[in-house]
Design a protein around this motif. Structure first.
Motif, PDB file in Angstrom:
ATOM      1  N   LEU A  66       0.832  -1.195   0.000  1.00 59.10           N
ATOM      2  CA  LEU A  66       0.000   0.000   0.000  1.00 59.10           C
ATOM      3  C   LEU A  66       0.873   1.254   0.000  1.00 59.10           C
ATOM      4  O   LEU A  66       1.785   1.378   0.834  1.00 59.10           O
ATOM      5  CB  LEU A  66      -0.922   0.020   1.221  1.00 59.10           C
ATOM      6  N   LYS A  97     -13.466  -8.846  -2.938  1.00 52.20           N
ATOM      7  CA  LYS A  97     -12.911  -7.614  -2.372  1.00 52.20           C
ATOM      8  C   LYS A  97     -11.392  -7.577  -2.483  1.00 52.20           C
ATOM      9  O   LYS A  97     -10.802  -6.517  -2.703  1.00 52.20           O
ATOM     10  CB  LYS A  97     -13.346  -7.485  -0.917  1.00 52.20           C
ATOM     11  N   LEU A  98     -10.750  -8.735  -2.319  1.00 54.13           N
ATOM     12  CA  LEU A  98      -9.293  -8.772  -2.406  1.00 54.13           C
ATOM     13  C   LEU A  98      -8.794  -8.525  -3.824  1.00 54.13           C
ATOM     14  O   LEU A  98      -7.734  -7.914  -4.017  1.00 54.13           O
ATOM     15  CB  LEU A  98      -8.774 -10.110  -1.886  1.00 54.13           C
ATOM     16  N   ASN A 100     -10.246  -6.573  -6.044  1.00 49.31           N
ATOM     17  CA  ASN A 100     -10.354  -5.124  -6.227  1.00 49.31           C
ATOM     18  C   ASN A 100      -9.235  -4.400  -5.483  1.00 49.31           C
ATOM     19  O   ASN A 100      -8.649  -3.432  -5.985  1.00 49.31           O
ATOM     20  CB  ASN A 100     -11.727  -4.645  -5.739  1.00 49.31           C
ATOM     21  N   LEU A 101      -8.926  -4.868  -4.275  1.00 49.02           N
ATOM     22  CA  LEU A 101      -7.864  -4.251  -3.481  1.00 49.02           C
ATOM     23  C   LEU A 101      -6.504  -4.468  -4.132  1.00 49.02           C
ATOM     24  O   LEU A 101      -5.647  -3.572  -4.127  1.00 49.02           O
ATOM     25  CB  LEU A 101      -7.873  -4.860  -2.073  1.00 49.02           C
ATOM     26  N   TYR A 102      -6.298  -5.635  -4.725  1.00 46.31           N
ATOM     27  CA  TYR A 102      -5.030  -5.945  -5.370  1.00 46.31           C
ATOM     28  C   TYR A 102      -4.814  -5.087  -6.614  1.00 46.31           C
ATOM     29  O   TYR A 102      -3.719  -4.607  -6.891  1.00 46.31           O
ATOM     30  CB  TYR A 102      -5.000  -7.431  -5.732  1.00 46.31           C
ATOM     31  N   ASN A 104      -6.339  -2.140  -7.298  1.00 42.39           N
ATOM     32  CA  ASN A 104      -6.372  -0.705  -6.996  1.00 42.39           C
ATOM     33  C   ASN A 104      -6.016  -0.474  -5.530  1.00 42.39           C
ATOM     34  O   ASN A 104      -6.876  -0.113  -4.714  1.00 42.39           O
ATOM     35  CB  ASN A 104      -7.762  -0.125  -7.289  1.00 42.39           C
ATOM     36  N   PRO A 105      -4.751  -0.675  -5.155  1.00 44.42           N
ATOM     37  CA  PRO A 105      -4.379  -0.488  -3.746  1.00 44.42           C
ATOM     38  C   PRO A 105      -4.512   0.983  -3.332  1.00 44.42           C
ATOM     39  O   PRO A 105      -3.942   1.866  -3.985  1.00 44.42           O
ATOM     40  CB  PRO A 105      -2.910  -0.943  -3.707  1.00 44.42           C
ATOM     41  N   MET A 127      -8.391   1.302   6.387  1.00 45.32           N
ATOM     42  CA  MET A 127      -8.838   0.189   5.567  1.00 45.32           C
ATOM     43  C   MET A 127     -10.237  -0.269   5.961  1.00 45.32           C
ATOM     44  O   MET A 127     -11.054  -0.607   5.100  1.00 45.32           O
ATOM     45  CB  MET A 127      -7.852  -0.972   5.683  1.00 45.32           C
ATOM     46  N   LEU A 131     -13.006  -0.665   3.110  1.00 42.96           N
ATOM     47  CA  LEU A 131     -13.404  -2.001   2.704  1.00 42.96           C
ATOM     48  C   LEU A 131     -13.620  -2.875   3.935  1.00 42.96           C
ATOM     49  O   LEU A 131     -12.965  -2.697   4.957  1.00 42.96           O
ATOM     50  CB  LEU A 131     -12.329  -2.647   1.815  1.00 42.96           C
TER      51      LEU A 131
END
Length: 335
Positions: A66, A97-98, A100-102, A104-105, A127, A131
């Motif tokens: 991040l 969700k992971l 999307n997080l991966y 677009n950190p 965080m 999320l």
């Protein structure tokens, strides 16, 4: 889900798509028929969607990097060193969700109030607000920072603009910078040694007209702030022509009872002058040529170099050269 697991899913999707394209060549279309291909596509998409729904609804663990951004700092304090660029965060949550997080950190704003920052707490708070994931680990967990008193300082702006004129053109006067100074702000140890601030190295070629343009200032580090990021550079530009004049050599600070004679008695001075001023300059001698008596006393060769001085500041004259560079002298004692 580890990072490699996501990559594995991507590779499976790509492999399936490539396989489908290979099966859809003209020979197989002729054998199966267009309708069978469409039925196969629909079935494949439905199966893929069902597979994704089942697998990505599970909980996985993922390590991501991040980006770290500086958040709030006490008004009277400033950082001496930059914060690290990223933090390694281990998160647990649903596969959707992971992913999307991966891809677009989010950047994490770090508030600095003390010499140590609990990075785990600040990452967890931000965080959880973005999320619905669980933070398992943050590396580094505790971040050591160095704060100093914040100071401001006014420094002159140094021009790094390189001007290349066309032909005989040149500045009428010197280049001006507006404003000619700026205020810099930051930690005391970083600011105190700064004596000036430069513009970006800008090059302007084939200049024949007056200059008036904005120029960016050299970009500071994230630890230094500037009162502004650009300045205006301005200058009047004119065309010059060459002039030539003879000037007799005089002696300054000559004591009583002394007289100095020079050979030759005069020197030839070449200079540049704006075309508009050329006729006026020709009506008078714009230079004085002289030798100080101290030069003569310190000389042991019998030759001295005359000094040239402009005697009329109303003209924009640029000295080019004079000849001869050295003249002989003779001291005469008066009765």
């Amino acid at each position: 889900m580890e990072k490699s697991k996501i990559e594995e899913y991507k590779e499976k999707l790509l492999a399936g798509w490539e396989s489908l394209l290979q099966k859809s060549n003209e020979d197989e279309i002729a054998g199966f028929g267009r309708e069978r291909i469409i039925v196969f596509l629909v079935a494949f998409i439905l199966a893929l969607a069902l597979w994704l729904m089942v697998n990505l609804s599970r909980d996985y663990t993922l390590n991501i990097e991040l980006p770290i951004q500086l958040g709030a700092v006490p008004a009277d304090k400033a950082l001496v060193k930059d914060l690290p660029g990223t933090a390694t965060v281990s998160v647990t949550g649903e596969g959707w969700k992971l992913i999307n997080l991966y891809n677009n950190p989010p950047a994490i704003n770090i508030d600095v109030n003390n010499a140590e920052v609990n990075l785990f707490d600040q990452v967890q708070q931000q965080m959880n607000a973005m999320l619905n994931v669980n933070i398992q680990r943050v590396q580094p967990r505790i971040l050591a920072v160095q704060l100093e008193d914040r100071i401001s300082k006014r420094v002159p702006v140094h021009s790094a603009v390189n001007i290349n004129f066309s032909g005989q053109y040149g500045f009428l006067d010197s280049l001006t910078i507006n404003p000619d100074s700026i205020t810099i702000d930051g930690a005391a140890s970083l600011v105190v040694g700064i004596k000036e601030w430069a513009t970006d190295p800008v090059e302007i070629n084939n200049v024949t007209k007056d200059i008036s343009r904005t120029v960016p200032l050299e970009s500071p580090s994230e630890l230094i702030s500037l009162s502004q990021r650009e300045v205006m550079v301005e200058a009047d530009v004119v065309e010059y022509t060459e002039g030539e004049v003879q000037a007799n050599i005089n002696t300054r600070n000559l004591p009583l009872g002394r007289m100095v004679s020079y050979s030759p008695l005069a020197i030839t001075i070449k200079y540049d002058v704006p075309i508009e001023e050329y006729a006026d300059v020709q009506d008078e001698n714009p230079f004085d040529a002289y030798v100080s008596y101290e030069q003569i006393l310190e000389d042991s060769t019998g030759f001295v170099t005359p000094q040239i001085e402009e005697n009329n500041e109303n003209y924009h004259i640029k000295l080019r050269s004079f000849q001869p560079r050295n003249v002989a002298y003779f001291i005469v004692l008066e009765n």
